[in-house]
Design a protein around this motif. Structure first.
Motif, PDB file in Angstrom:
ATOM      1  N   ILE A 112      20.720  22.746  53.405  1.00 25.23           N
ATOM      2  CA  ILE A 112      21.277  24.083  53.653  1.00 25.23           C
ATOM      3  C   ILE A 112      22.691  23.857  54.177  1.00 25.23           C
ATOM      4  N   ASN A 113      23.662  24.012  53.303  1.00 27.01           N
ATOM      5  CA  ASN A 113      25.042  23.706  53.648  1.00 27.01           C
ATOM      6  C   ASN A 113      25.801  24.974  54.022  1.00 27.01           C
ATOM      7  N   ALA A 114      27.068  24.779  54.364  1.00 31.91           N
ATOM      8  CA  ALA A 114      27.913  25.914  54.738  1.00 31.91           C
ATOM      9  C   ALA A 114      28.047  26.881  53.564  1.00 31.91           C
ATOM     10  N   PRO A 115      28.130  28.190  53.835  1.00 33.76           N
ATOM     11  CA  PRO A 115      28.218  29.177  52.741  1.00 33.76           C
ATOM     12  C   PRO A 115      29.577  29.145  52.050  1.00 33.76           C
ATOM     13  N   SER A 116      29.569  29.500  50.783  1.00 40.00           N
ATOM     14  CA  SER A 116      30.827  29.679  50.065  1.00 40.00           C
ATOM     15  C   SER A 116      31.528  30.944  50.571  1.00 40.00           C
ATOM     16  N   ARG A 117      32.789  31.128  50.170  1.00 40.78           N
ATOM     17  CA  ARG A 117      33.527  32.324  50.627  1.00 40.78           C
ATOM     18  C   ARG A 117      32.872  33.594  50.104  1.00 40.78           C
ATOM     19  N   GLU A 118      32.336  33.566  48.887  1.00 42.20           N
ATOM     20  CA  GLU A 118      31.687  34.751  48.334  1.00 42.20           C
ATOM     21  C   GLU A 118      30.432  35.111  49.138  1.00 42.20           C
ATOM     22  N   VAL A 119      29.623  34.105  49.448  1.00 37.08           N
ATOM     23  CA  VAL A 119      28.417  34.369  50.239  1.00 37.08           C
ATOM     24  C   VAL A 119      28.788  34.817  51.647  1.00 37.08           C
ATOM     25  N   VAL A 153      37.419  38.788  56.902  1.00 33.24           N
ATOM     26  CA  VAL A 153      37.190  37.486  56.263  1.00 33.24           C
ATOM     27  C   VAL A 153      38.506  36.752  56.052  1.00 33.24           C
ATOM     28  N   ASN A 154      39.543  37.490  55.640  1.00 32.07           N
ATOM     29  CA  ASN A 154      40.832  36.845  55.379  1.00 32.07           C
ATOM     30  C   ASN A 154      41.379  36.191  56.639  1.00 32.07           C
ATOM     31  N   TYR A 155      41.259  36.884  57.779  1.00 34.72           N
ATOM     32  CA  TYR A 155      41.784  36.320  59.037  1.00 34.72           C
ATOM     33  C   TYR A 155      41.032  35.044  59.405  1.00 34.72           C
ATOM     34  N   LEU A 156      39.722  35.062  59.270  1.00 30.51           N
ATOM     35  CA  LEU A 156      38.938  33.890  59.662  1.00 30.51           C
ATOM     36  C   LEU A 156      39.251  32.688  58.789  1.00 30.51           C
ATOM     37  N   TYR A 157      39.411  32.917  57.487  1.00 31.98           N
ATOM     38  CA  TYR A 157      39.704  31.790  56.599  1.00 31.98           C
ATOM     39  C   TYR A 157      41.130  31.290  56.800  1.00 31.98           C
ATOM     40  N   ASP A 158      42.077  32.187  56.993  1.00 32.01           N
ATOM     41  CA  ASP A 158      43.471  31.770  57.144  1.00 32.01           C
ATOM     42  C   ASP A 158      43.690  30.997  58.435  1.00 32.01           C
ATOM     43  N   ASN A 159      42.988  31.367  59.497  1.00 34.37           N
ATOM     44  CA  ASN A 159      43.269  30.791  60.806  1.00 34.37           C
ATOM     45  C   ASN A 159      42.267  29.720  61.244  1.00 34.37           C
ATOM     46  N   LYS A 178      37.815  23.911  59.935  1.00 43.58           N
ATOM     47  CA  LYS A 178      36.579  24.282  60.615  1.00 43.58           C
ATOM     48  C   LYS A 178      35.612  24.871  59.584  1.00 43.58           C
ATOM     49  N   PRO A 179      34.411  24.316  59.439  1.00 41.69           N
ATOM     50  CA  PRO A 179      33.486  24.823  58.417  1.00 41.69           C
ATOM     51  C   PRO A 179      32.909  26.192  58.807  1.00 41.69           C
ATOM     52  N   ALA A 227      37.709  36.186  67.946  1.00 41.45           N
ATOM     53  CA  ALA A 227      37.704  34.819  67.425  1.00 41.45           C
ATOM     54  C   ALA A 227      38.178  33.823  68.470  1.00 41.45           C
ATOM     55  N   GLN A 228      39.160  34.243  69.303  1.00 40.32           N
ATOM     56  CA  GLN A 228      39.650  33.341  70.339  1.00 40.32           C
ATOM     57  C   GLN A 228      38.543  33.020  71.342  1.00 40.32           C
ATOM     58  N   ARG A 229      37.736  34.025  71.667  1.00 37.39           N
ATOM     59  CA  ARG A 229      36.630  33.786  72.586  1.00 37.39           C
ATOM     60  C   ARG A 229      35.547  32.910  71.939  1.00 37.39           C
ATOM     61  N   PHE A 230      35.287  33.180  70.654  1.00 38.22           N
ATOM     62  CA  PHE A 230      34.166  32.521  69.984  1.00 38.22           C
ATOM     63  C   PHE A 230      34.474  31.071  69.621  1.00 38.22           C
ATOM     64  N   PHE A 231      35.681  30.830  69.102  1.00 39.43           N
ATOM     65  CA  PHE A 231      36.039  29.494  68.639  1.00 39.43           C
ATOM     66  C   PHE A 231      36.779  28.684  69.690  1.00 39.43           C
ATOM     67  N   CYS A 232      36.632  29.051  70.930  1.00 39.80           N
ATOM     68  CA  CYS A 232      37.325  28.341  72.015  1.00 39.80           C
ATOM     69  C   CYS A 232      36.937  26.865  72.022  1.00 39.80           C
ATOM     70  N   GLN A 233      37.928  26.014  72.063  1.00 39.99           N
ATOM     71  CA  GLN A 233      37.676  24.575  72.093  1.00 39.99           C
ATOM     72  C   GLN A 233      37.300  24.152  73.516  1.00 39.99           C
ATOM     73  N   ILE A 234      36.144  23.498  73.632  1.00 41.20           N
ATOM     74  CA  ILE A 234      35.668  23.055  74.946  1.00 41.20           C
ATOM     75  C   ILE A 234      35.795  21.538  75.054  1.00 41.20           C
TER      76      ILE A 234
END
Length: 522
Positions: A439-446, A467-473, A479-480, A515-522
């Motif tokens: 079970i791998n990471a989803p494609s952009r369409e999925v 979706v565009n913001y998440l993929y661009d940034n 990041k998968p 996204a800043q809260r969620f993807f915060c690097q720890i």
């Protein structure tokens, strides 16, 4: 927990000993000291299930009614194993119930000890046995001067109110010392094995159309159902691996939904009797019952009848065995808390009875070992515990006395991990797991379809900017993506909007803050 020794050879009760009468009189031809002779002979069941599944499957003839020696017959063909949800016929005699007279008497004594006094029909309800069977125990206990009748009505002995005598209270305390279980009468291990044969996962008809219907509300990658289908048809174990957050647990729940849609409902007993030991099996936290309405109709409250005795006919001679509950096929999920002790019988030294392990409660359904490799017990020890059950579809449990006995291992077991399988298991174990599904990471369409679904569920207008913001940034920067990201991000966004007192919308500012809260690097 050892039954009281009998003085003579066991003797089965006969119909002549149970005459219909208005008062408790001595049954014809009954000697007052004869009751202790009714203890049933307990057969050695150690190899029962093993012998059953090691024999070849029968290929001819139609399925006939279950006979007394059917457990020794060849296994049924897979197309005949499909269970259609037929009810289990109620026992009509004490012998058919599988209990000895002393076991039944102990249950009745303990019920009366706790309640003080009880109607005959109430004892039938509490033990979930027809009153015609309970009546045998009441006749014997009255002959032994353990109970007495304090009041009664003309509608029959089932309306009599019974009290314990001083001798009865002594016997009840002795029964509690042997085993403190009080509740529905247990079924025999043979009866449980028979039922597991009828409702096995292997016999369920699985086609692409039926599997698609069960996963219609899920968004999954193309081709995944083509990999799951053969695994379900085989009824064998499945090893699901891949990065976290991509729906491995969701797949297990989807398979459980498929089993319920296509496999029908199954029956599970409240408890199992193994020789003189009781093992509780029904677990309301895991087993979703589907017969509550029918049971509610049986048990009419006294208040609706003006304090009179409710209708008795369905309890005196019910059509179905009330010691079994009809349930949806269970989906049992365990994670990092799993230990080897949870896979064995749990013995309560105070109560002197056992609780069934998780995989026994999952029979007929799905057993998911989530986060495999992160348990307190090492993966090697856990796999060694299950090498033989996965191969032979039987497991062996051990009583406190050292007695071993075979039980069904009839569930669709799924191992799910986000660790590298090469670091967890060896070749011997992988060989026994027939189906390995990544079970791998989803494609952009999925990922886009999942985002739209999560927005609809939260009544948020979807905007492609999400979706565009998440993929661009993030995702295009290495990041998968994960299938769970849209759900988690939208929950954070809703919390931010609720704090600010505004309606949740998808704009660049809110998406960036979430996204800043969620993807915060720890």
């Amino acid at each position: 927990m050892i039954d009281r020794p009998t003085e003579d050879e066991p003797q089965a009760p006969t119909d002549e000993m149970l005459p219909e009468q208005d008062e408790y009189s001595e049954p014809p031809g009954t000697d007052p000291g004869q009751g202790l002779r009714f203890a049933a002979v307990n057969n050695d069941l150690t190899d029962l299930y093993s012998d059953l599944f090691k024999k070849k499957q029968a290929t001819s003839g139609s399925q006939t009614a279950l006979a007394e020696n059917e457990l020794d017959a060849p296994a049924l063909p897979l197309n005949e194993l499909r269970y259609e949800g037929e009810s289990i016929r109620a026992p009509q005699t004490l012998a058919e119930s599988g209990l000895s007279l002393m076991q039944l008497c102990n249950l009745v004594l303990k019920q009366l000890y706790l309640q003080g006094s009880a109607l005959g029909i109430d004892l039938s309800r509490s033990t979930h046995l027809p009153f015609s069977i309970i009546d045998e125990a009441l006749i014997f206990l009255k002959e032994e001067k353990c109970i007495e009748v304090s009041s009664g009505k003309m509608i029959g002995r089932s309306s009599y109110r019974f009290n314990l005598t001083e001798l009865g209270r002594i016997r009840a305390r002795e029964a509690f010392e042997q085993c403190r279980y009080v509740g529905p009468a247990p079924v025999t291990l043979e009866a449980y094995v028979k039922q597991c044969r009828l409702q096995t996962v292997t016999g369920i008809d699985c086609t692409p159309e039926k599997l698609q219907a069960a996963f219609s509300e899920f968004i999954i990658r193309e081709g995944l159902l083509d990999e799951l289908g053969p695994a379900v048809c085989s009824g064998r174990s499945i090893f699901i691996y891949g990065p976290p957050g991509n729906g491995k647990t969701l797949i297990a729940k989807g398979l459980g939904r498929f089993l319920n849609l296509q496999g029908g409902e199954i029956y599970v007993p409240y408890a199992i009797q193994m020789e003189s030991s009781i093992i509780t099996l029904f677990d309301p936290t895991l087993h979703q019952t589907t017969d509550d309405h029918e049971l509610q109709e049986r048990i009419q409250s006294d208040s609706k009848n003006g304090g009179r005795i409710p209708e008795l006919k369905e309890w005196v001679k019910p059509d179905t065995d009330l010691r079994w509950r009809r349930i949806r096929r269970p989906v049992v999920i365990t994670g990092g808390e799993l230990t080897l002790d949870m896979l064995d019988l749990r013995y309560n030294k105070t109560s002197n009875f056992y609780t069934a392990p998780l995989h026994l409660k999952a029979n007929g359904g799905v057993f998911l070992i989530d986060d495999f490799g992160r348990q307190l017990v090492s993966p090697k020890d856990l796999l060694n515990r299950w090498i033989m059950p996965l191969e032979d579809r039987i497991d062996y449990l051990t009583l406190e006395t050292g007695k071993k006995f075979a039980v069904p291992f009839e569930q669709l077991i799924i191992f799910s991990t986000n660790l590298d399988p090469k670091d967890l298991v060896d070749e011997a174990f992988l060989r026994r797991i027939r189906h390995k599904i990544p079970i791998n990471a989803p494609s952009r369409e999925v990922f886009t379809e999942i985002s739209k679904l999560c927005c609809r569920q939260r009544e948020i207008a979807y905007d492609p900017v999400f979706v565009n913001y998440l993929y661009d940034n993030y995702y295009n920067q290495g990041k998968p993506p994960r299938s769970s990201d849209p759900r988690d991000l939208l929950e954070i966004l809703q919390s931010i909007c609720r704090f600010k007192g505004q309606e949740p919308i998808l704009n660049s500012q809110l998406i960036a803050e979430a996204a800043q809260r969620f993807f915060c690097q720890i």
